[in-house]
Write an enzyme that holds these catalytic residues in place. Structure first.
Site, short mmCIF file in Angstrom:
data_model
loop_
_atom_site.label_atom_id
_atom_site.label_comp_id
_atom_site.label_asym_id
_atom_site.label_seq_id
_atom_site.Cartn_x
_atom_site.Cartn_y
_atom_site.Cartn_z
N ARG A 99 -11.67 51.74 116.54
CA ARG A 99 -10.96 52.09 115.29
C ARG A 99 -9.90 53.11 115.65
O ARG A 99 -10.18 54.10 116.32
CB ARG A 99 -11.97 52.67 114.29
CG ARG A 99 -11.36 53.24 113.01
CD ARG A 99 -10.73 52.14 112.18
NE ARG A 99 -10.44 52.56 110.82
CZ ARG A 99 -9.37 53.27 110.46
NH1 ARG A 99 -8.50 53.70 111.36
NH2 ARG A 99 -9.19 53.58 109.19
N GLU B 138 -6.37 46.61 104.22
CA GLU B 138 -7.47 45.70 104.54
C GLU B 138 -6.99 44.24 104.49
O GLU B 138 -6.23 43.87 103.60
CB GLU B 138 -8.63 45.89 103.54
CG GLU B 138 -9.23 47.27 103.56
CD GLU B 138 -9.76 47.68 104.93
OE1 GLU B 138 -10.47 46.87 105.56
OE2 GLU B 138 -9.44 48.79 105.37
N ARG C 105 -18.16 52.50 115.71
CA ARG C 105 -16.92 52.07 116.36
C ARG C 105 -16.40 53.23 117.18
O ARG C 105 -16.49 54.38 116.76
CB ARG C 105 -15.87 51.69 115.31
CG ARG C 105 -16.27 50.54 114.41
CD ARG C 105 -15.25 50.29 113.34
NE ARG C 105 -15.15 51.43 112.45
CZ ARG C 105 -14.45 51.44 111.31
NH1 ARG C 105 -13.78 50.37 110.94
NH2 ARG C 105 -14.39 52.52 110.54
#
Length: 193
Positions: A84, A92, A135
């Site tokens: 990330r 998104e 992440r």
């Protein structure tokens, strides 16, 4: 007769298993309870595990799949993991429980894909190594030295979104976002009617 039947069944079963294994072209990566299927077909020109390990020691990882404008999967020769991008938030690409699909999402994802997918990137880490979704958190640099996080903000593909303690480049990101808004870059431009 019975032996011939068993042999035939075993042969068919073995053939089926062999074919299934050979035709599998998708990877499935799992990160602590989160599974994501990667639908890209392995490339003939994809670097070997040894090459990926060697480049990892030099600070580079190989991007295997772009998820959206601020997240992708990399492979370092020993493991694949999701990264990330620190300090930014891209729209998104699909609806989720928490967020709705955003304006300029496909353009943002496509830009990141064109710059990184099946290519080497350098990952720079900050204070916090992982987020709550497991992440890895990183600043991304292309092989030519381009600072991708900053480029995404500058061109209007993402907005500033920092969380302490990972704030190393927050001032740079804020200045770039201000410029992008003033010049109506990317998602700061006029929305289609």
């Amino acid at each position: 007769m019975k032996n011939r039947y068993i042999f035939t069944v075993l042969s068919v079963l073995l053939c089926y298993v062999s074919t299934a294994c050979q035709s599998q072209s998708d990877y499935v990566y799992s990160v602590k309870g989160e599974t994501e299927e990667v639908t890209s077909t392995p490339r003939e020109d994809e670097p070997s595990h040894k090459e990926k390990e060697k480049r990892w020691k030099e600070g580079f990882a190989y991007v295997t799949k772009v998820i959206d404008g601020d997240t992708f999967w990399v492979d370092n020769g020993k493991e694949s993991f999701k990264v990330r991008f620190i300090g930014i938030d891209a729209p998104e690409t699909r609806n989720s429980r928490w967020k709705k699909k955003g304006y300029y999402a496909s353009e943002s994802k496509e830009y990141v894909r064109s710059q990184t997918e099946h290519q080497w990137v350098r990952l720079e880490f900050d204070v916090q190594a992982m987020d709550r979704y497991k992440r890895r958190l990183a600043y991304i640099y292309l092989e030519d030295g381009t600072f991708l996080n900053a480029s995404l903000v500058e061109q209007g593909y993402a907005v500033v979104d920092t969380y302490p303690p990972n704030v190393k480049y927050v001032e740079q990101f804020i200045n770039l976002q201000k410029q992008a808004r003033e010049t109506e870059q990317g998602l700061w431009g006029k929305m289609p009617e």
